[in-house]
Design a protein around this motif. Structure first.
Motif, PDB file in Angstrom:
ATOM      1  N   GLN A 275       0.871  -1.187   0.000  1.00 39.87           N
ATOM      2  CA  GLN A 275       0.000   0.000   0.000  1.00 39.87           C
ATOM      3  C   GLN A 275       0.903   1.230   0.000  1.00 39.87           C
ATOM      4  OE1 GLN A 275      -3.610   0.610   0.286  1.00 39.87           O
ATOM      5  NE2 GLN A 275      -2.875   2.677  -0.108  1.00 39.87           N
TER       6      GLN A 275
ATOM      7  N   THR B 270       8.162   4.874   4.591  1.00 41.81           N
ATOM      8  CA  THR B 270       8.120   3.434   4.916  1.00 41.81           C
ATOM      9  C   THR B 270       8.787   2.574   3.838  1.00 41.81           C
ATOM     10  OG1 THR B 270       5.938   3.174   3.865  1.00 41.81           O
ATOM     11  CG2 THR B 270       5.976   3.723   6.225  1.00 41.81           C
TER      12      THR B 270
ATOM     13  N   TYR C 160       8.785   9.026   0.885  1.00 39.71           N
ATOM     14  CA  TYR C 160       8.266   7.672   1.085  1.00 39.71           C
ATOM     15  C   TYR C 160       8.895   7.085   2.356  1.00 39.71           C
ATOM     16  CZ  TYR C 160       6.896   2.901  -0.496  1.00 39.71           C
ATOM     17  OH  TYR C 160       6.365   1.640  -0.611  1.00 39.71           O
TER      18      TYR C 160
ATOM     19  N   SER D 280      -2.577   7.477  -4.926  1.00 35.04           N
ATOM     20  CA  SER D 280      -1.229   7.103  -4.472  1.00 35.04           C
ATOM     21  C   SER D 280      -0.183   7.544  -5.489  1.00 35.04           C
ATOM     22  CB  SER D 280      -1.153   5.596  -4.222  1.00 35.04           C
ATOM     23  OG  SER D 280      -1.935   5.247  -3.104  1.00 35.04           O
TER      24      SER D 280
ATOM     25  N   ASN E 138      -6.145  10.368   2.175  1.00 32.23           N
ATOM     26  CA  ASN E 138      -4.960   9.708   1.605  1.00 32.23           C
ATOM     27  C   ASN E 138      -3.858  10.716   1.268  1.00 32.23           C
ATOM     28  OD1 ASN E 138      -3.550   7.303   0.915  1.00 32.23           O
ATOM     29  ND2 ASN E 138      -3.960   7.623  -1.253  1.00 32.23           N
TER      30      ASN E 138
ATOM     31  N   THR F 189       1.537   5.418  -0.059  1.00 29.61           N
ATOM     32  CA  THR F 189       0.919   6.663   0.403  1.00 29.61           C
ATOM     33  C   THR F 189       0.519   7.563  -0.773  1.00 29.61           C
ATOM     34  OG1 THR F 189       1.237   8.560   1.872  1.00 29.61           O
ATOM     35  CG2 THR F 189       3.112   7.898   0.586  1.00 29.61           C
TER      36      THR F 189
ATOM     37  N   SER G  16      -0.306  12.417   1.353  1.00 33.97           N
ATOM     38  CA  SER G  16       1.037  11.851   1.469  1.00 33.97           C
ATOM     39  C   SER G  16       1.588  12.013   2.887  1.00 33.97           C
ATOM     40  CB  SER G  16       1.979  12.563   0.490  1.00 33.97           C
ATOM     41  OG  SER G  16       3.317  12.199   0.721  1.00 33.97           O
ATOM     42  N   ASN G  17       2.291  10.968   3.376  1.00 34.02           N
ATOM     43  CA  ASN G  17       2.953  11.075   4.690  1.00 34.02           C
ATOM     44  C   ASN G  17       4.422  11.450   4.538  1.00 34.02           C
ATOM     45  OD1 ASN G  17       4.037   8.731   3.671  1.00 34.02           O
ATOM     46  ND2 ASN G  17       3.528   7.435   5.420  1.00 34.02           N
ATOM     47  N   SER G  18       4.774  12.007   3.386  1.00 36.25           N
ATOM     48  CA  SER G  18       6.158  12.394   3.103  1.00 36.25           C
ATOM     49  C   SER G  18       6.579  13.607   3.921  1.00 36.25           C
ATOM     50  CB  SER G  18       6.304  12.723   1.614  1.00 36.25           C
ATOM     51  OG  SER G  18       5.526  13.875   1.290  1.00 36.25           O
TER      52      SER G  18
ATOM     53  N   SER H 222      -0.910  15.913  -3.271  1.00 36.57           N
ATOM     54  CA  SER H 222      -1.120  16.336  -1.883  1.00 36.57           C
ATOM     55  C   SER H 222      -0.741  17.798  -1.685  1.00 36.57           C
ATOM     56  CB  SER H 222      -0.308  15.464  -0.921  1.00 36.57           C
ATOM     57  OG  SER H 222      -0.778  14.127  -0.923  1.00 36.57           O
TER      58      SER H 222
END
Length: 407
Positions: free
Chosen positions: A17, A393, A391, A215, A42, A19, A44-46, A25
């Motif tokens: 999965q 993770t 990214y 994504s 959703n 992000t 981005s967790n960047s 984003s």
């Protein structure tokens, strides 16, 4: 942190999965700041998107966006229209070497109040927000599409909207179209005819709406590379994606057919499947998707095939000079690379040197693009956590599909 990727073999079938797109984003975060009625999902967790979120909610007089180039460009435009507020926008040492003059001059032509704090044409910049009433401006279109998108994102809040004339060959058209599509999605009227983009002023509040970020296709590129380098029959399922993507890097679907990778779309997922081991020398113009050049160059090197990549002039002003960085690191591994100021030429290589230490130059894409080499030869990645820029993770996700990684 330095990590070693030992020679690995991935699972025949796996899933990841990913992000939300950093590009989408950051555009939507700015639009939400201008129009708070929207809800985002959703995101981005960047690092870049987290920095963008923090900067947009900050009341500080100094905003430091570190290495986040997109945030620097978008926030320059955003703070220029925040009436009565003065902000100094700064960043990392490398950010202070990345040009901003074309965007600043365009904003000044619209009436903005911006001063350079140190060096003419470069951050840090002091921005005093004001109402911008002029609406016509011209911009060199062959440097960075982020300058164009920055202007388009604030355009609906200008009293008379914006008429933007693009001069010269337009770089990264898909990113401009992404911005316009997102504006259209929230009800802002736009047009893009020949070399003129028009954005109408927004005279009514948009309706509340939930916007879901697709994504990130740039992040997916590393899995395209992994599948291309793997044996026939290997499959990786990635979510959450759509066939009619706004992201220019979705061209990966067509490009990786050259490497025997088939992409199957189903229910917001893509399955990448290695169906053939036949490969041919590759020649590509990547002017509309320069962010995947590193991934493609490393894929070709690892498979031992030559490639000629063109349209790469914007890579010289990224987190590092990516053309020089690619040449340096591929040649450490035993490759033979020639570069110009806008192209890269890789000769076929038969052997890959083992346990070579790859420098990442504060560039997330250098770390991730070189990782798939571990499917053929062990490799060391310096400053591995630089991946958090886009990214965070990434290394955990590689472990989940079978990569052997140690610190």
């Amino acid at each position: 942190m330095q990590i070693t990727l030992h020679k690995s073999e991935i699972a025949q079938k796996s899933s990841v999965q990913i992000t939300g797109s950093k590009s989408e984003s950051n555009r939507l975060l700015l639009l939400k700041a201008l129009y708070p009625v929207f809800t985002l999902k959703n995101v981005s967790n960047s690092d870049d998107s987290n920095l963008m979120t923090s900067a947009l909610s900050s009341n500080s007089e100094i905003v430091d966006i570190h290495h986040a180039g997109t945030a620097m460009r978008f926030l320059t435009a955003f703070f220029a229209i925040q009436e009565g507020r003065t902000v100094t926008l700064t960043g990392s040492k490398r950010m202070k070497e990345r040009p901003i003059k074309i965007l600043v001059e365009a904003l000044k032509a619209l009436g903005a109040d911006i001063e350079y704090e140190l060096n003419e044409g470069f951050p840090p910049i002091k921005i005093t927000g004001k109402k911008l009433t002029r609406h016509k401006v011209s911009l060199a279109a062959n440097v960075s599409s982020q300058y164009i998108s920055a202007l388009l994102l604030i355009a609906s809040k200008l009293e008379n909207g914006l008429e933007l004339t693009l001069e010269g060959e337009i770089t990264s058209v898909p990113y401009i179209k992404m911005t316009l599509s997102l504006l259209d999605e929230i009800g802002i009227e736009t047009s893009f005819e020949d070399n003129v983009i028009t954005v109408k002023p927004n005279t009514k509040n948009p309706m509340p709406k939930t916007l879901v970020v697709e994504s990130d296709w740039s992040s997916a590129s590393y899995y395209f590379s992994i599948v291309a380098i793997s044996k026939v029959g290997t499959e990786i399922c990635l979510s959450s994606y759509k066939k009619n993507s706004l992201q220019g890097d979705s061209v990966l679907v067509d490009i990786y057919k050259y490497f025997g990778v088939e992409t199957i779309f189903k229910d917001h997922t893509i399955t990448l499947k290695k169906i053939s081991s036949e490969v041919q020398p590759l020649e590509l113009d990547l002017k509309n998707a320069p962010d995947i050049a590193q991934t493609i160059a490393v894929t070709c090197f690892t498979l031992g095939i030559p490639c000629d990549l063109f349209g790469l002039h914007t890579l010289k002003i990224k987190e590092t000079d990516r053309l020089v960085a690619l040449k340096t690191e591929i040649e450490k591994l035993g490759g033979d690379v020639e570069i110009t100021d806008k192209s890269l030429h890789l000769k076929a290589s038969k052997n890959i040197k083992e346990f070579v230490s790859i420098a990442t130059y504060n560039d997330h894409r250098m770390a991730m693009a070189f990782a798939p080499i571990a499917l053929k030869s062990p490799i060391v990645i310096e400053d591995a956590m630089v991946v958090s820029k886009s990214y965070p993770t990434f290394w955990d996700d590689l472990k989940s599909i079978g990569f052997k990684i140690s610190q």
